[in-house]
Design a protein around this motif. Structure first.
Motif, PDB file in Angstrom:
ATOM      1  N   LEU A  32     106.880  92.151  -2.500  1.00 17.10           N
ATOM      2  CA  LEU A  32     106.182  92.183  -1.376  1.00 17.10           C
ATOM      3  C   LEU A  32     104.874  91.874  -1.685  1.00 17.10           C
ATOM      4  CD1 LEU A  32     106.537  93.136   1.435  1.00 17.10           C
ATOM      5  CD2 LEU A  32     105.832  95.435   0.742  1.00 17.10           C
ATOM      6  N   TRP A  33     104.167  92.376  -2.711  1.00 14.52           N
ATOM      7  CA  TRP A  33     102.763  91.965  -3.374  1.00 14.52           C
ATOM      8  C   TRP A  33     102.615  90.414  -3.255  1.00 14.52           C
ATOM      9  CZ3 TRP A  33      98.157  93.285  -2.615  1.00 14.52           C
ATOM     10  CH2 TRP A  33      97.082  92.630  -3.568  1.00 14.52           C
ATOM     11  N   ALA A  34     103.819  89.659  -3.966  1.00 12.32           N
ATOM     12  CA  ALA A  34     103.768  88.358  -4.276  1.00 12.32           C
ATOM     13  C   ALA A  34     103.650  87.465  -2.931  1.00 12.32           C
ATOM     14  CB  ALA A  34     104.942  87.786  -5.088  1.00 12.32           C
ATOM     15  N   ARG A  35     104.053  88.156  -1.873  1.00 18.66           N
ATOM     16  CA  ARG A  35     104.387  87.411  -0.672  1.00 18.66           C
ATOM     17  C   ARG A  35     103.225  87.906   0.371  1.00 18.66           C
ATOM     18  NH1 ARG A  35     109.129  87.564  -3.043  1.00 18.66           N
ATOM     19  NH2 ARG A  35     110.464  85.920  -2.810  1.00 18.66           N
ATOM     20  N   ARG A  36     102.191  88.466  -0.083  1.00 18.67           N
ATOM     21  CA  ARG A  36     100.942  88.941   0.614  1.00 18.67           C
ATOM     22  C   ARG A  36     100.344  88.137   1.427  1.00 18.67           C
ATOM     23  NH1 ARG A  36      99.571  88.590  -4.484  1.00 18.67           N
ATOM     24  NH2 ARG A  36      97.726  87.678  -5.168  1.00 18.67           N
ATOM     25  N   HIS A  37     100.233  86.532   0.897  1.00 23.05           N
ATOM     26  CA  HIS A  37      99.887  85.555   1.810  1.00 23.05           C
ATOM     27  C   HIS A  37     100.748  85.265   2.776  1.00 23.05           C
ATOM     28  CE1 HIS A  37      96.572  85.218  -1.457  1.00 23.05           C
ATOM     29  NE2 HIS A  37      97.608  84.930  -2.588  1.00 23.05           N
TER      30      HIS A  37
ATOM     31  N   ALA B 280     117.775  82.976   7.145  1.00 18.67           N
ATOM     32  CA  ALA B 280     117.762  81.548   6.477  1.00 18.67           C
ATOM     33  C   ALA B 280     116.897  81.653   5.128  1.00 18.67           C
ATOM     34  CB  ALA B 280     116.792  80.760   7.685  1.00 18.67           C
ATOM     35  N   LEU B 281     116.121  82.778   5.077  1.00 18.97           N
ATOM     36  CA  LEU B 281     115.167  82.748   3.834  1.00 18.97           C
ATOM     37  C   LEU B 281     115.348  84.061   3.222  1.00 18.97           C
ATOM     38  CD1 LEU B 281     111.622  81.503   5.342  1.00 18.97           C
ATOM     39  CD2 LEU B 281     113.515  80.359   4.232  1.00 18.97           C
ATOM     40  N   HIS B 282     115.102  83.941   1.797  1.00 21.15           N
ATOM     41  CA  HIS B 282     115.244  85.368   1.020  1.00 21.15           C
ATOM     42  C   HIS B 282     113.720  85.860   0.828  1.00 21.15           C
ATOM     43  CE1 HIS B 282     116.492  88.202  -2.005  1.00 21.15           C
ATOM     44  NE2 HIS B 282     115.583  87.545  -2.963  1.00 21.15           N
ATOM     45  N   PHE B 283     113.350  86.947   1.230  1.00 23.08           N
ATOM     46  CA  PHE B 283     112.137  87.545   1.059  1.00 23.08           C
ATOM     47  C   PHE B 283     112.347  89.201   1.295  1.00 23.08           C
ATOM     48  CE2 PHE B 283     112.557  86.609   5.484  1.00 23.08           C
ATOM     49  CZ  PHE B 283     111.865  87.616   6.111  1.00 23.08           C
ATOM     50  N   PRO B 284     111.478  89.840   0.727  1.00 25.52           N
ATOM     51  CA  PRO B 284     111.516  91.405   1.087  1.00 25.52           C
ATOM     52  C   PRO B 284     111.346  91.593   2.462  1.00 25.52           C
ATOM     53  CG  PRO B 284     109.588  90.649   0.073  1.00 25.52           C
ATOM     54  CD  PRO B 284     110.122  89.576  -0.038  1.00 25.52           C
ATOM     55  N   ARG B 285     112.391  92.160   3.288  1.00 25.11           N
ATOM     56  CA  ARG B 285     112.367  92.118   4.629  1.00 25.11           C
ATOM     57  C   ARG B 285     110.986  93.365   5.177  1.00 25.11           C
ATOM     58  NH1 ARG B 285     115.206  88.097   4.047  1.00 25.11           N
ATOM     59  NH2 ARG B 285     117.367  88.319   3.829  1.00 25.11           N
ATOM     60  N   ALA B 286     110.546  94.026   4.359  1.00 23.54           N
ATOM     61  CA  ALA B 286     109.367  95.129   4.612  1.00 23.54           C
ATOM     62  C   ALA B 286     108.210  94.070   5.057  1.00 23.54           C
ATOM     63  CB  ALA B 286     109.001  95.825   3.591  1.00 23.54           C
TER      64      ALA B 286
ATOM     65  N   LEU C 130     108.221  91.684   7.344  1.00 23.45           N
ATOM     66  CA  LEU C 130     108.101  91.699   8.754  1.00 23.45           C
ATOM     67  C   LEU C 130     107.364  93.022   9.512  1.00 23.45           C
ATOM     68  CD1 LEU C 130     111.493  90.229   9.273  1.00 23.45           C
ATOM     69  CD2 LEU C 130     109.437  88.904   9.410  1.00 23.45           C
ATOM     70  N   PRO C 131     107.880  94.142   9.437  1.00 15.48           N
ATOM     71  CA  PRO C 131     107.065  94.976   9.912  1.00 15.48           C
ATOM     72  C   PRO C 131     105.675  95.145   9.332  1.00 15.48           C
ATOM     73  CG  PRO C 131     108.906  95.939   8.554  1.00 15.48           C
ATOM     74  CD  PRO C 131     109.094  94.768   8.500  1.00 15.48           C
ATOM     75  N   VAL C 132     105.338  95.104   8.172  1.00 19.99           N
ATOM     76  CA  VAL C 132     104.140  95.128   7.741  1.00 19.99           C
ATOM     77  C   VAL C 132     103.285  94.131   8.199  1.00 19.99           C
ATOM     78  CG1 VAL C 132     102.442  94.910   5.762  1.00 19.99           C
ATOM     79  CG2 VAL C 132     104.396  96.122   5.594  1.00 19.99           C
ATOM     80  N   SER C 133     103.819  92.653   8.338  1.00 21.90           N
ATOM     81  CA  SER C 133     102.840  91.544   9.010  1.00 21.90           C
ATOM     82  C   SER C 133     102.599  92.055  10.511  1.00 21.90           C
ATOM     83  CB  SER C 133     103.838  90.386   9.124  1.00 21.90           C
ATOM     84  OG  SER C 133     105.045  90.382   9.649  1.00 21.90           O
ATOM     85  N   PHE C 134     103.741  92.649  11.202  1.00 18.40           N
ATOM     86  CA  PHE C 134     103.181  92.985  12.758  1.00 18.40           C
ATOM     87  C   PHE C 134     102.312  93.749  12.748  1.00 18.40           C
ATOM     88  CE2 PHE C 134     107.656  91.124  13.279  1.00 18.40           C
ATOM     89  CZ  PHE C 134     107.557  90.176  14.526  1.00 18.40           C
TER      90      PHE C 134
ATOM     91  N   TRP D 144     113.654 100.477   2.466  1.00 21.25           N
ATOM     92  CA  TRP D 144     114.158  99.744   1.474  1.00 21.25           C
ATOM     93  C   TRP D 144     115.558  99.964   0.904  1.00 21.25           C
ATOM     94  CZ3 TRP D 144     114.982 102.963  -3.053  1.00 21.25           C
ATOM     95  CH2 TRP D 144     115.358 102.377  -4.132  1.00 21.25           C
ATOM     96  N   LYS D 145     116.036 101.439   1.233  1.00 24.44           N
ATOM     97  CA  LYS D 145     117.364 101.656   0.964  1.00 24.44           C
ATOM     98  C   LYS D 145     118.512 100.766   1.559  1.00 24.44           C
ATOM     99  CE  LYS D 145     116.629 106.434  -0.774  1.00 24.44           C
ATOM    100  NZ  LYS D 145     117.551 106.315  -1.891  1.00 24.44           N
TER     101      LYS D 145
END
Length: 312
Positions: free
Chosen positions: A51-56, A142-148, A150-154, A303-304
């Motif tokens: 999640l931190w790696a995808r902060r940008h 379509a993409l592999h990324f931590p789904r969290a 999405l709510p954090v970005s909103f 996460w669970k």
């Protein structure tokens, strides 16, 4: 003489040990080549690192959503400020003028506008969080990324929108004779705690909304009820005073309401007539506790179910 033809004996069926050995061989082969189950839930520390790696990406996604939100409107981004201001005007007419709640609150317009802006931050974050996964299934599949993310970005999008509104709020405070003060700096930790609370609650709703699509239809009614219990348009301190007719257990419940806690902290920071005796006891500990409970608990709860999002 007749020729007797003997049918060949049937081949022996594969035994369970052989099947188990085959499975073990496949597992060893996958491990040897660094393969893993697609979409499997990572460990919690690894999930945090992802999640931190995808902060940008989170920041860019939130900014893009905010920019596109009013792209079809002629006034564009002005609606980021106009929408809560118009809501505040309606509430002032109904509660301030018709119901006369303004008689018990000093600096009622700054009091009301601050409450509306801060409440809108929580309300919009939770509404967006409810559809964070279910409304973005194409991206999730379509993409592999931590789904969290999405709510954090909103929630980050709503925080950016609130910052625009706070610029208008500062003008309103000055126009109604509320001077700048060092206490305005307290708005920063109050907003940080509210953001953590909103993000955690959004992740809980994102997981529930991914399984229960009708939740997004129910949320406006739940949030409207919560708003009326959060002191957006009236003073909980005055309503829960000594002359109140409310049962004794109602006042502490209203004051401990997390939305009311963050609203009153912002009022205390920005409005000089809103004093510390109008806050609940140990208010900063209460605000921190709500943020940790929702932030940490909501993150683990989301996460669970990481491997289930976008399936089915």
């Amino acid at each position: 003489m007749s020729q007797v033809l003997d049918t060949p004996p049937p081949a022996p069926a594969a035994t369970e040990p052989a099947a188990a050995a085959s499975s073990e061989d496949l597992a060893a082969l996958a491990a040897r080549h660094g393969l893993s189950v697609s979409g499997a839930r990572p460990s919690l520390p690894r999930y945090l690192r992802q999640l931190w790696a995808r902060r940008h990406f989170i920041g860019a996604f939130a900014t893009a959503k905010l920019t596109a939100q009013y792209s079809q409107a002629k006034l564009g981004q002005v609606w980021q400020v106009m929408t809560p201001l118009l809501n505040a005007a309606v509430y002032y007419f109904v509660f301030g003028l018709l119901m006369q709640t303004s008689r018990h609150v000093e600096d009622y317009v700054p009091f009301l506008v601050t409450g509306v802006f801060v409440w809108t931050f929580t309300q919009s974050s939770l509404m967006a969080g409810t559809r964070a996964v279910s409304g973005n299934l194409g991206l999730v599949r379509a993409l592999h990324f931590p789904r969290a993310a999405l709510p954090v970005s909103f929630c980050l999008q709503q925080l950016q929108q609130l910052l625009f509104s706070l610029a208008a709020l500062a003008v309103i405070l000055l126009a109604f004779g509320v001077p700048p003060a060092p206490s305005w700096a307290l708005a920063v930790p109050a907003l940080v705690l509210q953001f953590v609370f909103n993000a955690g609650a959004s992740m809980v709703l994102a997981r529930l909304g991914a399984r229960i699509p009708d939740l997004s239809q129910l949320m406006p009614f739940l949030l409207r009820t919560w708003m009326y219990a959060s002191g957006v348009m009236y003073s909980i301190h005055h309503m829960a005073g000594e002359q109140s007719d409310l049962p004794p257990w109602v006042a502490p419940l209203l004051q401990a309401n997390p939305a009311a806690v963050y609203i009153d902290l912002m009022r205390f920071a920005l409005i000089d007539s809103f004093h510390a005796d109008q806050l609940p006891d140990h208010v900063w500990l209460l605000a921190t506790g709500w943020a940790l409970l929702a932030g940490v608990g909501g993150f683990i709860y989301f996460w669970k179910a990481e491997e289930t999002y976008g399936r089915g």
